[in-house]
Design an enzyme around this catalytic site. Structure first.
Site, PDB file in Angstrom:
ATOM      1  CB  SER A  43      31.368  95.079  40.325  1.00  0.00           C
ATOM      2  OG  SER A  43      31.838  95.415  39.026  1.00  0.00           O
TER       3      SER A  43
ATOM      4  CE1 TYR B  22      32.121  93.396  25.964  1.00  0.00           C
ATOM      5  CE2 TYR B  22      30.728  91.847  24.784  1.00  0.00           C
ATOM      6  CZ  TYR B  22      31.447  92.187  25.911  1.00  0.00           C
ATOM      7  OH  TYR B  22      31.500  91.325  26.987  1.00  0.00           O
TER       8      TYR B  22
END
Ligand SMILES: NC(=O)c1ccc[n+]([C@@H]2O[C@H](COP(=O)([O-])OP(=O)(O)OC[C@H]3O[C@@H](n4cnc5c(N)ncnc54)[C@H](OP(=O)(O)O)[C@@H]3O)[C@@H](O)[C@H]2O)c1
Length: 271
Positions: A18, A157
């Site tokens: 994706s 992150y």
């Protein structure tokens, strides 16, 4: 139109079921590259492969979980055997973690670090020897502007991407006198499924999103120019320079902005 410089090149792209990875796979295939793609979702990966094969019939896919070290090793071995080598490695697979540190637990940080940092490093090291033997190759690491801006609410992150960026930069220096090139990509906010992954806070609607096509254009342009890094959109490089020029002022401004976003008026979004 002349032949693309990627015609006949063997390009391995991780996380291509994706988003950015799928977009890059299709672009490379359209340019005549033989594309090898991997991810966990077999059905989505197959759809991308079918589209790649319309342009590049020898393209192939491997279903694998890059969080598992043995699977990374199997992927590198399969790519070398089945494609005969890898000319371009795109370390793109990654997962988000939009969660304030006050709600973070260590296991979540460990898992994120494995997929966003340790796994691309492992795959790179598995393939690097082969590139060095041929004295040619390109390694593309998909980092994030979060790595340099220390985006609020996603410390784990940010840090996983910062680790990847620094590895990438230091690797570029180590490989300076070889035929292996390194490109670090700093996407801003790209409209993908990354913002639908469960277990993450919502993204501020104020932040401008670009399309996967714009991101792919930027990566292909950077590869064509042979640069070491690219910010997409480019204006993020100015923001990074502003932060580097006065970190305290930048972080205070960030806290002020986040407070304004949260009904509680706190920088961590808590009541
Ligand atoms: N979108 C943005 O705004 C943005 C900004 C900066 C950086 N990035 C980075 O760009 C990269 C691509 O993200 P995206 O935005 O295109 O999101 P995405 O559509 O969610 O794509 C992430 C890809 O990574 C794969 N992946 C995740 N965990 C995996 C695992 N354990 N093993 C194998 N594959 C795995 C996913 O496939 P499966 O789920 O099928 O395994 C998917 O193909 C990521 O590294 C992301 O951090 C994105």
């Amino acid at each position: 139109m002349g032949e693309s410089s990627f015609a006949g090149q063997r390009v391995l792209i991780t996380g291509a079921s994706s988003g950015i990875g799928a977009g890059l796979a299709e672009r490379f295939a359209r340019e005549g590259a033989i594309v090898g793609i991997c991810a966990r979702r077999a059905d989505r990966l197959q759809e991308v492969l079918d589209r790649c094969r319309e342009h590049s019939p020898d393209s192939r896919m491997w279903v694998c979980d890059l969080a598992v070290a043995d699977e990374v090793d199997r992927l590198s071995a399969a790519a070398l055997t089945e494609m005969g080598g890898v000319d371009v490695l795109v370390n793109n697979a990654g997962v988000p973690k939009r969660r304030a540190v006050s709600l973070l637990d260590p296991d979540t940080v460990d898992a994120l670090t494995v997929i966003n940092y340790l796994s691309p490093v492992r795959l790179t090291l598995r393939l690097l020897a082969h590139m060095l033997t041929r004295d040619s190759g390109t390694i593309v690491n998909v980092s994030s502007v979060a790595a340099v801006l220390s985006s609020p609410g996603e410390a784990a992150y940010d840090a996983s991407k910062a680790a990847l960026s620094v590895f990438s930069e230091a690797m570029a220096v180590d490989l300076w006198d070889t035929g292996v090139d390194v490109l670090t990509v700093y996407p801003g906010v790209v409209d993908t499924e990354l913002f639908e992954v469960p277990g993450n806070d919502a993204l501020s609607p104020e932040i401008e999103r670009i399309s996967v096509g714009e991101l792919v254009d930027g990566v292909m342009d950077a590869l064509g120019r042979g640069v070491l890094e690219v910010y997409i959109p480019a204006w993020f490089k100015d923001v990074a320079a502003r932060k580097a020029g006065d970190v305290e002022k930048f972080l205070a401004g960030t806290a002020e902005w986040v407070r304004g976003q949260n009904p509680s008026g706190r920088a961590d979004g808590q009541a």
